[in-house]
Every structure is written in structure tokens, then in C-alpha cells.
Design a protein around this motif. Structure first.
Motif, PDB file in Angstrom:
ATOM      1  N   ILE A 141      79.824  24.177  38.362  1.00  0.00           N
ATOM      2  CA  ILE A 141      79.445  22.772  38.514  1.00  0.00           C
ATOM      3  C   ILE A 141      80.510  22.036  39.327  1.00  0.00           C
ATOM      4  N   THR A 142      80.064  21.303  40.340  1.00  0.00           N
ATOM      5  CA  THR A 142      80.960  20.532  41.203  1.00  0.00           C
ATOM      6  C   THR A 142      80.546  19.058  41.172  1.00  0.00           C
ATOM      7  N   PRO A 143      81.338  18.181  41.763  1.00  0.00           N
ATOM      8  CA  PRO A 143      80.933  16.764  41.836  1.00  0.00           C
ATOM      9  C   PRO A 143      79.622  16.547  42.586  1.00  0.00           C
ATOM     10  N   LYS A 144      79.222  17.527  43.408  1.00  0.00           N
ATOM     11  CA  LYS A 144      77.985  17.393  44.176  1.00  0.00           C
ATOM     12  C   LYS A 144      76.769  17.979  43.447  1.00  0.00           C
ATOM     13  N   THR A 145      76.998  18.609  42.282  1.00  0.00           N
ATOM     14  CA  THR A 145      75.894  19.233  41.545  1.00  0.00           C
ATOM     15  C   THR A 145      74.960  18.169  40.996  1.00  0.00           C
ATOM     16  N   LYS A 146      73.675  18.330  41.258  1.00  0.00           N
ATOM     17  CA  LYS A 146      72.677  17.335  40.842  1.00  0.00           C
ATOM     18  C   LYS A 146      71.688  17.872  39.816  1.00  0.00           C
ATOM     19  N   MET A 147      71.713  19.173  39.547  1.00  0.00           N
ATOM     20  CA  MET A 147      70.842  19.706  38.511  1.00  0.00           C
ATOM     21  C   MET A 147      71.303  21.083  38.083  1.00  0.00           C
ATOM     22  N   LEU A 148      71.002  21.396  36.829  1.00  0.00           N
ATOM     23  CA  LEU A 148      71.222  22.726  36.258  1.00  0.00           C
ATOM     24  C   LEU A 148      69.845  23.299  35.960  1.00  0.00           C
ATOM     25  N   TYR A 149      69.558  24.470  36.524  1.00  0.00           N
ATOM     26  CA  TYR A 149      68.201  25.031  36.466  1.00  0.00           C
ATOM     27  C   TYR A 149      68.221  26.409  35.815  1.00  0.00           C
ATOM     28  N   CYS A 150      67.271  26.638  34.925  1.00  0.00           N
ATOM     29  CA  CYS A 150      67.130  27.973  34.326  1.00  0.00           C
ATOM     30  C   CYS A 150      65.705  28.158  33.832  1.00  0.00           C
ATOM     31  N   GLU A 151      65.397  29.374  33.431  1.00  0.00           N
ATOM     32  CA  GLU A 151      64.145  29.689  32.749  1.00  0.00           C
ATOM     33  C   GLU A 151      64.478  29.965  31.291  1.00  0.00           C
ATOM     34  N   SER A 152      63.655  29.480  30.382  1.00  0.00           N
ATOM     35  CA  SER A 152      63.949  29.666  28.958  1.00  0.00           C
ATOM     36  C   SER A 152      64.038  31.148  28.614  1.00  0.00           C
ATOM     37  N   VAL A 153      63.089  31.931  29.106  1.00  0.00           N
ATOM     38  CA  VAL A 153      63.155  33.394  29.071  1.00  0.00           C
ATOM     39  C   VAL A 153      62.953  33.832  30.514  1.00  0.00           C
ATOM     40  N   SER A 154      63.940  34.534  31.065  1.00  0.00           N
ATOM     41  CA  SER A 154      63.983  34.703  32.514  1.00  0.00           C
ATOM     42  C   SER A 154      63.043  35.782  33.020  1.00  0.00           C
ATOM     43  N   ASN A 155      62.624  35.584  34.249  1.00  0.00           N
ATOM     44  CA  ASN A 155      61.754  36.496  34.963  1.00  0.00           C
ATOM     45  C   ASN A 155      62.609  37.309  35.945  1.00  0.00           C
ATOM     46  N   PRO A 156      62.649  38.624  35.872  1.00  0.00           N
ATOM     47  CA  PRO A 156      61.886  39.494  34.986  1.00  0.00           C
ATOM     48  C   PRO A 156      62.711  40.130  33.860  1.00  0.00           C
ATOM     49  N   LEU A 157      64.003  39.805  33.784  1.00  0.00           N
ATOM     50  CA  LEU A 157      64.889  40.540  32.877  1.00  0.00           C
ATOM     51  C   LEU A 157      64.814  40.065  31.431  1.00  0.00           C
ATOM     52  N   LEU A 158      64.088  38.985  31.181  1.00  0.00           N
ATOM     53  CA  LEU A 158      63.898  38.457  29.831  1.00  0.00           C
ATOM     54  C   LEU A 158      65.222  38.066  29.177  1.00  0.00           C
ATOM     55  N   GLU A 159      66.148  37.545  29.975  1.00  0.00           N
ATOM     56  CA  GLU A 159      67.359  36.956  29.424  1.00  0.00           C
ATOM     57  C   GLU A 159      66.995  35.644  28.747  1.00  0.00           C
ATOM     58  N   VAL A 160      67.633  35.353  27.636  1.00  0.00           N
ATOM     59  CA  VAL A 160      67.322  34.147  26.865  1.00  0.00           C
ATOM     60  C   VAL A 160      68.413  33.115  27.082  1.00  0.00           C
ATOM     61  N   ALA A 161      68.032  31.946  27.580  1.00  0.00           N
ATOM     62  CA  ALA A 161      68.991  30.872  27.814  1.00  0.00           C
ATOM     63  C   ALA A 161      69.268  30.122  26.518  1.00  0.00           C
ATOM     64  N   ASP A 162      70.535  29.838  26.254  1.00  0.00           N
ATOM     65  CA  ASP A 162      70.911  28.998  25.112  1.00  0.00           C
ATOM     66  C   ASP A 162      70.755  27.551  25.564  1.00  0.00           C
ATOM     67  N   LEU A 163      69.574  27.005  25.347  1.00  0.00           N
ATOM     68  CA  LEU A 163      69.232  25.700  25.910  1.00  0.00           C
ATOM     69  C   LEU A 163      70.047  24.573  25.302  1.00  0.00           C
TER      70      LEU A 163
END
Length: 406
Positions: A141-163
Motif C-alpha cells: 500500500i502506497t499513498p497513491k493506492t485507491k483500492m484493495l481488491y480480492c476475491e472472497s474465495v479466489s479463482n482458481p486456487l480457492l484461497e480464502v481471504a481474511d476479509l
């Protein structure tokens, strides 16, 4: 989590024009006014209950939007003509030239291509990181960062984000957390876990019949109205408008979503457990062996299970292709991309839905050539399906016939 989204959906009740139990379909591209002043006020967004032009809004799209807001527990929702239409509108609404996005490294191939290849035209920078590694996210994350993006369960590896953890990090830096929840409607409720904006490809589980393409953005009234602003709204000006007929059909299909998700999850859990007993390399968030299992348990809505997606790694692309072709021949599903259909769908993501990701990056993230992504269907007798799939695995010498049986 104990969010009763299915109850909120059940409580939505719209009467058709003549008292029908389904709302009437607004089959018009433009709408008439009794006075020019009302037309002007509607164009300026100062009237409620009036419609000007279907690219702006329509009753059918608003009905579906209200149902999606109830599903995710947000103030409102906009619908779009595709999931990519929703994603591109959100990104271009939040980011200007020179801005920066921190995104999960494992995301849908189309989203990856948009961020990696297309956004550079607008001088929008991207950092792809392992979003299960909070330190790596924080450092990106930098001063220019405007959004954090993820998938709740990722495609295709099925990683689970700690939302919840990602939300705290996003709020610390005063940036929105945008979550694509396509893989886990009802199972996970990102907005209740701190997400600011929730995106869906309605094409998948929510519609459930593989007969249309659509998307949604769920969020605050302020943000969703901003997307529809006639002067600078990305949703409005990019023109990704969902057809009213499709909006109506998706709304009807949403009424059975809670039943379908339970069955998808039940079947996927059954297959995952038994394939793991057979010694296969299985990834499914419901298995204790899944690295994100405890995170999933912490944030999922238990009655809808761990979702309908699983992956098997059979060692090589040659074996993966042979297995998929044989399973299709045996009527066990379709060799096809997408997910959420009543019938099982399977594909090798490295050469299909994630092919936009360069091979070296696929290898780095653990996406092997032998990986098969399964969207498990609504089979009534899943034990019968398992035995038939196992027979295919044995015929191709992927597992031995002496493997554990149920």
C-alpha cells in the motif's frame, strides 16, 4: 457469521402490474412524461419512481438490484451486463491516472488482464500480492493506492481471504476494500465482514442456469448513485446495461439460491472428502487440510457450507484433459468454463479461465498444468457420481483400484 440473507430475500415481495406474483417486466428502452419539467428533473436525478431511458435505469433492473442488496446486506446495488462490466466500472470510478491498486495475485483471468494489460493505458498501477499474507498487503500500500481488491474465495486456487483483517487494513489507510464474491454467495457475506463494495458475476451461482451473462455492484447508496451519474458515473458512461428481460429471469432464479447453494456445498464436501481419502491432491475450503479452513470457518454462514468449487491436481495437462474428456463422455458433467450450473462443469484453468496469467506467474502462485477446477452440480445421488468419477480416475491410472472405497 449468522446473517440471514435468505430470509431478507424471501421477504421481498413485488406485485406485477395486474397483481402477478412476479413483477412486470419493463420492456421499454425509453419512457414518456406528462410534462417537460418532470423529464428535466428525472434527467438531473431529482425525481423518484420516474424513468427516462433504460441505460440509466429500469424497474426490472431496480427490482433485481434490491434483491442483490438484500443478499449482501448493503444499502443498494446496481446491475450490469456482465461481471467484467461491474468490475471495470468500479475500478474506473475509484481510480484516476497515476493511482494505484493492490490486488490479490489469484483472481479471475479477465480481471487480471484488465488490471495488468488494460489499465496501464490510463497509468493506473497494480501490485499483485498474496492477500492471505497481511504483511505483504500492508507493504504494497502506497499513498497513491485507491483500492484493495480480492476475491472472497479466489479463482482458481480457492484461497480464502481474511476479509475482516483486510478490512481493518483498508480502513487504516482510508481506502475501500472491494471484494468479488462470485464463488460464495450466501456462504460468505463480505459487507458484513467489512467490505465496502461487493461485486458479483450473476452469470454463475446467482442465476444458476448458464443461460445469461450479468454482473452486480453492491454498496452504499452514495457510491451506486455515483456510478449512475449521467456526467461522470463509470457505470452509466461505459454503458454496461443489463437487459430488463434478463434481469427479470435472474430475479426469479434467485428465489432458489439458498436451496441450490446448500446442495452445491453438500456435494462438493462429499466428493472432496472421498477424493482426499483416495490420495488425490484436493483443494476445498471445507477440508481441514485446506490452509484457509479456519479462516473460512470464522467467516462463513454455516448453513450454506463451504461452496461448490473444488480443485484436483492430477499431475499433468495430458492427464487432466483425458480425465475431463472421459467424464464428459460418461455424462458426469461438461468440459466447460464458468460455474454454478445444475450439472458439474470442469476445466483446466491454466489453459482456460486463467490463461491470461503468464506461465511463470502461474507457476509462482501454484497453478499447475494438472489442476482441474470443478464446479460441482446438484446431483441427487452424489455417492453414485463419486463412484462413476472414481472409475474414470482408475481407468486413466490416476488412482489405483485398491484405493479406499465409501
Amino acid at each position: 457469521m449468522d446473517f440471514k440473507a435468505a430470509d431478507d430475500l424471501q421477504d421481498l415481495q413485488y406485485f406485477g402490474e395486474y397483481g402477478g406474483v412476479n413483477p412486470s417486466i419493463s420492456d421499454s428502452s425509453t419512457y414518456t412524461f406528462l410534462s417537460a419539467k418532470t423529464m428535466f428533473d428525472t434527467f438531473e436525478g431529482n425525481t423518484e419512481g420516474c424513468y427516462l431511458y433504460s441505460r440509466h435505469s429500469s424497474p426490472s433492473n431496480l427490482y433485481l438490484g434490491e434483491a442483490l442488496a438484500a443478499l449482501e446486506g448493503t444499502e443498494t446495488a446496481n446491475v450490469t451486463a456482465s461481471g467484467m462490466g461491474a468490475i471495470s466500472a468500479v475500478i474506473l470510478q475509484l481510480c484516476n491516472a497515476g493511482d494505484h491498486i493492490v490486488s490479490s495475485r489469484t483472481i479471475y483471468g479477465g480481471t487480471y488482464a484488465l488490471m495488468k494489460n488494460f489499465l496501464k493505458k490510463f497509468n493506473i498501477g497494480i501490485s499483485f500480492v498474496d492477500t492471505t499474507n497481511l504483511d505483504a498487503v500492508a507493504k504494497s500500500i502506497t499513498p497513491k493506492t485507491k483500492m484493495l481488491y480480492c476475491e472472497s474465495v479466489s479463482n482458481p486456487l480457492l484461497e480464502v481471504a481474511d476479509l475482516q483483517a483486510l478490512s481493518k487494513l483498508a480502513k487504516k489507510h482510508d481506502i475501500p476494500l472491494v471484494v468479488d464474491n462470485t464463488f460464495s454467495p450466501l456462504s460468505i457475506s463480505p459487507a458484513k465482514l467489512g467490505a465496502d463494495i461487493v461485486i458479483h458475476s450473476l452469470t454463475k451461482f446467482i442465476n444458476g442456469t448458464s443461460d445469461c451473462v450479468a454482473g452486480a455492484v453492491c454498496g452504499t447508496k452514495e457510491f451506486c448513485l455515483g456510478l449512475k451519474d449521467v456526467n461522470n458515473g463509470a457505470g452509466m458512461l461505459l454503458g454496461s446495461t443489463l437487459d430488463s428481460l434478463r434481469a427479470s429471469s435472474i430475479l426469479k432464479n434467485m428465489r432458489t439460491l439458498h436451496i441450490r447453494m446448500k446442495k452445491h456445498s453438500e456435494n462438493a464436501m462429499y466428493l472432496s472428502k472421498n477424493f482426499e481419502k483416495d490420495g488425490l491432491r484436493v483443494v476445498y475450503p471445507g477440508l481441514k487440510s485446506h490452509v484457509g479452513h479456519e479462516v473460512m470457518k470464522k467467516q462463513y454462514n454455516m448453513e450454506y457450507g463451504f461452496g461448490g468449487l473444488l480443485t484436483l491436481d492430477v499431475g499433468s495437462l495430458e492427464k487432466a484433459n483425458a480425465l475431463m474428456e472421459l467424464m464428459q463422455k460418461k455424462h458426469l458433467g461438461y468440459l466447460a468454463v464458468s460455474l454454478g450450473f445444475y450439472k458439474t462443469l470442469f476445466s483446466a484453468p491454466g489453459t482456460s479461465t486463467s490463461s491470461e496469467i503468464p506461465m511463470e506467474e502461474q507457476i509462482e502462485m501454484g497453478l499447475s498444468n494438472g489442476l482441474i477446477r470443478f464446479s460441482i452440480g446438484l446431483d441427487d445421488h452424489i455417492d453414485r457420481t463419486y463412484m462413476a468419477m472414481k472409475d474414470c480416475l482408475i481407468k486413466l491410472d490416476i488412482i489405483k483400484s485398491i484405493s479406499t472405497k465409501v
